[in-house]
Design a protein around this motif. Structure first.
Motif, mmCIF file in Angstrom:
data_model
loop_
_atom_site.group_PDB
_atom_site.id
_atom_site.type_symbol
_atom_site.label_atom_id
_atom_site.label_comp_id
_atom_site.label_asym_id
_atom_site.label_seq_id
_atom_site.Cartn_x
_atom_site.Cartn_y
_atom_site.Cartn_z
ATOM 1 N N VAL A 35 32.953 38.903 32.041
ATOM 2 C CA VAL A 35 32.682 40.287 31.638
ATOM 3 C C VAL A 35 33.491 40.599 30.386
ATOM 4 O O VAL A 35 34.687 40.308 30.310
ATOM 5 N N PHE A 77 27.686 39.795 32.806
ATOM 6 C CA PHE A 77 27.773 39.933 34.268
ATOM 7 C C PHE A 77 26.818 38.974 34.976
ATOM 8 O O PHE A 77 27.231 38.211 35.863
ATOM 9 N N GLY A 129 37.519 48.479 37.386
ATOM 10 C CA GLY A 129 37.395 47.034 37.227
ATOM 11 C C GLY A 129 37.148 46.323 38.540
ATOM 12 O O GLY A 129 36.490 45.273 38.580
ATOM 13 N N SER A 134 36.639 35.514 32.791
ATOM 14 C CA SER A 134 36.883 36.684 31.942
ATOM 15 C C SER A 134 38.164 36.495 31.128
ATOM 16 O O SER A 134 38.250 36.949 29.979
ATOM 17 N N THR A 145 34.544 46.743 28.929
ATOM 18 C CA THR A 145 34.283 46.909 30.359
ATOM 19 C C THR A 145 35.522 46.519 31.150
ATOM 20 O O THR A 145 36.047 45.423 30.967
ATOM 21 N N GLU A 163 37.640 44.915 33.851
ATOM 22 C CA GLU A 163 37.524 43.859 34.860
ATOM 23 C C GLU A 163 38.883 43.193 34.962
ATOM 24 O O GLU A 163 39.572 43.032 33.959
ATOM 25 N N TRP A 164 39.297 42.828 36.156
ATOM 26 C CA TRP A 164 40.669 42.383 36.369
ATOM 27 C C TRP A 164 41.047 41.185 35.496
ATOM 28 O O TRP A 164 42.122 41.145 34.913
ATOM 29 N N TYR A 198 33.500 45.553 39.339
ATOM 30 C CA TYR A 198 32.933 44.346 38.744
ATOM 31 C C TYR A 198 33.472 43.089 39.425
ATOM 32 O O TYR A 198 32.703 42.172 39.745
ATOM 33 N N SER A 199 34.782 43.027 39.654
ATOM 34 C CA SER A 199 35.378 41.829 40.247
ATOM 35 C C SER A 199 34.865 41.590 41.658
ATOM 36 O O SER A 199 34.498 40.464 42.017
#
Length: 282
Positions: A226, A143, A79, A220, A230, A232-233, A82-83
């Motif tokens: 996202v 994204f 994740g 998110s 998936t 992501e934080w 992404y972040s």
């Protein structure tokens, strides 16, 4: 060669500060762990184990598992890709657009400057996070759309910053000398003017990365960034909200990662600001 030496000396001054050094170490560890997630992650981030649903931290799962039995530590590492990417790319795009638009407004002045600054006033009247939510809701989650939404929110501040710096430089002798030898306006703007006003922009850029990471997590969290599955934080925080009382580890570890990442970036930004301040140089 002279510029390379100057930036090398600046980097030495940045990491001479204990707080900046600590922030740099933390951030480097986070980035390396996320970039090499396939090496450090003990499990596939999307692999589900119905025998270990909502398991608390243990030897097998050092950060526990989520409501689908997925390993949280592995998802944190993947994740982070992404972040961190969202924060970095959105900051770069916002900075580039801010530099271009702010340079045009500051150098040309007149009607062009008034038109640009009134447009920035309109954008500035809407809080950055709210503007990102509006744009993300209009474009849809994803994204690329998240990057667009956050980048637009960061443009007004960058435009004002670079315009203010250029206004302070516009009447100096080196620009008059460049004009006297018939340098083009674009050459004067980007080859002579910008290199002399870039220092505050670098500090602003560094600080904005942390803000963009939290903004991405916020989008998110409310379902506009996202999308699951998936990792992501912010999405991980959203998934754990419903069970915060029974399984607090679902929110604890993503929150710690966001906090450490933003803190380390801010510490580096403080060190960079001090290093680029002529009054604080040795």
């Amino acid at each position: 060669m002279r510029r390379v030496k100057m930036w090398f000396q600046t980097a030495k001054r940045v990491f001479r500060t204990p707080s900046a050094k600590l922030g740099g170490i933390f951030f480097a560890v986070i980035v390396i762990a996320c970039v090499f997630a396939p090496v450090f992650a003990p499990y596939d981030p999307t692999a589900m184990d119905i025998k270990c649903i909502n398991a608390t931290p243990s030897r097998m799962h050092i950060c526990g598992t989520d409501s689908l039995g997925r390993d949280i530590f592995s998802r944190l590492l993947y994740g982070g890709r992404y972040s961190l990417s969202l924060g970095l790319i959105a900051s770069i795009v916002g900075m580039i657009l801010g530099i271009v638009i702010g340079s045009i407004a500051g150098y040309f002045g007149g009607f062009i400057e008034n038109l640009i600054m009134r447009a920035m006033d309109i954008l500035s009247s809407i809080p950055g996070v709210l503007l990102a939510i509006i744009i993300s809701a209009a474009l849809g989650p994803g994204f690329i759309n998240t990057i667009i939404a956050m980048s637009v929110g960061g443009i007004p501040g960058n435009v004002r910053l670079i315009r203010g710096q250029i206004l302070g430089e516009r009447g100096k002798e080196y620009l008059e000398a460049a004009e006297s030898i018939n340098c083009s306006r674009m050459s004067i703007m980007f080859k002579h003017l910008l290199p002399n006003v870039v220092s505050p922009m670098l500090v602003s850029f560094t600080m904005s990365i942390g803000f963009m990471i939290t903004s991405a997590a916020s989008l998110s969290y409310i379902g506009l960034g996202v999308q699951p599955p998936t990792p992501e934080w912010g999405a991980m925080l959203s998934e754990g909200t419903a069970k915060i009382m029974e399984y607090p580890h679902l929110l604890l570890f993503p929150g710690i990662m966001i906090g450490l990442c933003v803190l380390s970036i801010n510490l580096m930004g403080d060190g960079l600001r001090d290093a680029l301040d002529p009054k604080l140089r040795d």
